[in-house]
Write an enzyme that holds these catalytic residues in place. Structure first.
Site, PDB file in Angstrom:
ATOM      1  N   CYS A   1      -7.574  -6.708   2.360  1.00 37.48           N
ATOM      2  CA  CYS A   1      -7.431  -6.058   1.069  1.00 37.48           C
ATOM      3  C   CYS A   1      -8.728  -6.125   0.270  1.00 37.48           C
ATOM      4  O   CYS A   1      -8.728  -5.978  -0.948  1.00 37.48           O
ATOM      5  CB  CYS A   1      -6.287  -6.683   0.258  1.00 37.48           C
TER       6      CYS A   1
ATOM      7  N   GLY B   1       0.876  -1.172   0.000  1.00 41.13           N
ATOM      8  CA  GLY B   1       0.000   0.000   0.000  1.00 41.13           C
ATOM      9  C   GLY B   1       0.904   1.210   0.000  1.00 41.13           C
ATOM     10  O   GLY B   1       1.715   1.375   0.897  1.00 41.13           O
TER      11      GLY B   1
END
Lengths: 159, 302
Positions: B252, B223
């Site tokens: 996720c 990320g």
């Protein structure tokens, strides 16, 4: 192309190894003639004192598939060179900077449901905001199409 | 290696730039650089006690060697990475540190920096605030000993905890010549390379499923935030975290896939976390092509 040849000659003189570039040398991304460009890869289309802003084909290609666009509020102030929103692609959020200063008069609501428009049509349907410019003279410091094309080539050839 | 340096050292570029800037750094960094310089043609310099060398004795100092001068920029073309070994760091502290480092990096005051650390049990949300992927009420989190944080990074909800190796590279993408997609691909490749050291068959995800997978189970997550061309946040690789924490989220945002760790997938004994962190950092520096690497121990991070 010439700069690449010079680069590799200089490298071999200094006896530095050149790493092969990861991307194949791709012909420059599409650049439209009547737009102005910032060195952070945003374009602006000027119409009197009103400007439409988006990101260029080169930018969307280097980002990957856009999955989310963070838009500013209508009425927000933007400043030249400062970020006004972000695009998310491949788990990376990248700030988008405004090439001009002014007030946001319209945002592209389509991007909330179809963020992929930024990839598919970066100059037309993928526009991001419309700005009422506070200083139309700022546009003269931006790059034209030919200058921007060369800028992109230099960036891509850096490695 | 030795043959390359005479050309560079005798060049005007090197003489006018690099060295003055180095005197800004701590002695450790300065020492390392001088070692490289002295490894050049003259054998008699090789045994020179580097710590005895002062910057003044070798090259004249420029009268205006401030941190933002062009002299400093000349040094960076040598692709230097500074690595901070940090131990376990609270998420907010790490976030503030990254913001500080990112603005310094943007100004060109510091070189590319990499933070290598772990977090106490923490859930984090990305820019899209996909709160619906947290399956339990927020009030129950503190009972579990976990925190929740909102961030500006890309990606969905995830969990960080002890025994999960985290790397936060603060790099200038423009200087590295990378776009967002290529950068993320390199982060995936870093974790793939580390996993192969332990003979674990991993693959980077297909489109829309960024990360590193063993079959249908995710072993490494990514990320990233890119602001003014400077990266922050980064990757998280599961060495042996408590995987039960992942049950309380849809990791996720992907519903039908599981989570795994190096401990579960590797068929060999794992060394200490510190060793695995160092290996992960090595894979990173190789893939990103850093020539100079400086390690800093920052475990006593205030």
């Amino acid at each position: 192309m010439a700069s690449r040849l010079w680069g590799s000659r200089a490298a071999s003189y200094l006896r530095i190894s050149i790493k092969p570039s990861f991307n194949f040398y791709r012909p420059f991304s599409s650049v439209l003639k009547d737009l102005k460009y910032a060195d952070t890869h945003e374009w602006v289309k000027v119409d009197g004192s009103s400007a439409t802003v988006g990101i260029t084909d080169h930018a969307q290609d280097h980002l990957g598939d856009v999955v989310y666009v963070e838009l500013p509020e209508v009425g927000a102030t933007v400043t030249k060179g400062d970020s006004f929103g972000a695009v998310e692609s491949v788990k990376a959020t990248s700030d988008v900077n405004s090439p001009v200063s002014g007030k946001v008069v319209e945002v592209n609501g389509e991007l909330s449901s179809s963020p992929g428009l930024v990839n598919a049509s970066p100059y037309e349907e993928g526009w991001i905001i419309k700005v009422e410019m506070s200083d139309p003279g700022e546009v003269s410091s931006l790059m034209g199409a030919d200058q921007y094309t060369q800028f992109c080539e230099e960036e891509d050839n850096k490695h | 290696m030795n043959n390359r340096f005479p050309g560079l050292i005798n060049s005007r570029r090197f003489k006018n730039t690099g060295f003055q800037a180095i005197s800004k750094f701590q002695a450790g960094y300065q020492t390392q650089y001088l070692q490289v310089a002295t490894r050049a043609s003259f054998t008699e310099r090789r045994n020179f006690q580097v710590s005895q060398l002062g910057a003044k004795s070798l090259l004249p100092r420029s009268p205006v060697a401030d941190e933002n001068s062009d002299n400093f920029q000349g040094m960076r073309s040598k692709r230097t990475l500074e690595i901070w070994k940090m131990g376990i760091v609270n998420y907010l502290d790490a976030l503030k540190l990254q913001e500080k480092l990112a603005s310094k990096r943007k100004l060109g005051v510091i070189t590319d920096t990499l933070l290598s650390l772990q977090h106490p049990p923490t859930y984090t949300l990305g820019k899209r605030r996909t709160y619906h992927n947290l399956l339990i009420p927020e009030s129950e989190l503190s009972a579990m000993g976990a925190n929740l944080h909102y961030t500006e990074r890309g990606g969905d909800i995830t969990f960080h905890g002890p025994r999960q190796a985290i790397l936060y590279p603060i790099l200038s993408l423009r200087e590295a010549g990378l776009g967002a997609r290529k950068y993320v691909e390199n982060l995936e490749a870093t974790m793939v390379r580390l996993s192969s050291l332990y003979n674990v068959k991993v693959h980077a995800g297909e489109s829309g499923q960024t990360g590193v997978w063993v079959g249908e189970r995710k072993i490494g997550a990514i990320g990233v935030r890119i602001s003014s061309g400077i990266t922050s946040h980064g990757l998280a690789f599961n060495i042996d975290p408590d995987l039960s924490f992942f049950k309380h989220i849809v990791p996720c945002g992907i519903t039908d896939k599981g989570v795994t760790s190096l401990r579960m997938e590797a068929e060999m004994e794992l060394p200490e976390d510190e060793v695995i962190h160092e290996q992960l950092v090595s894979c990173f520096t190789q893939l990103f092509g850093y020539e100079h690497v400086v390690w800093k121990d920052r475990s006593f991070f205030p």
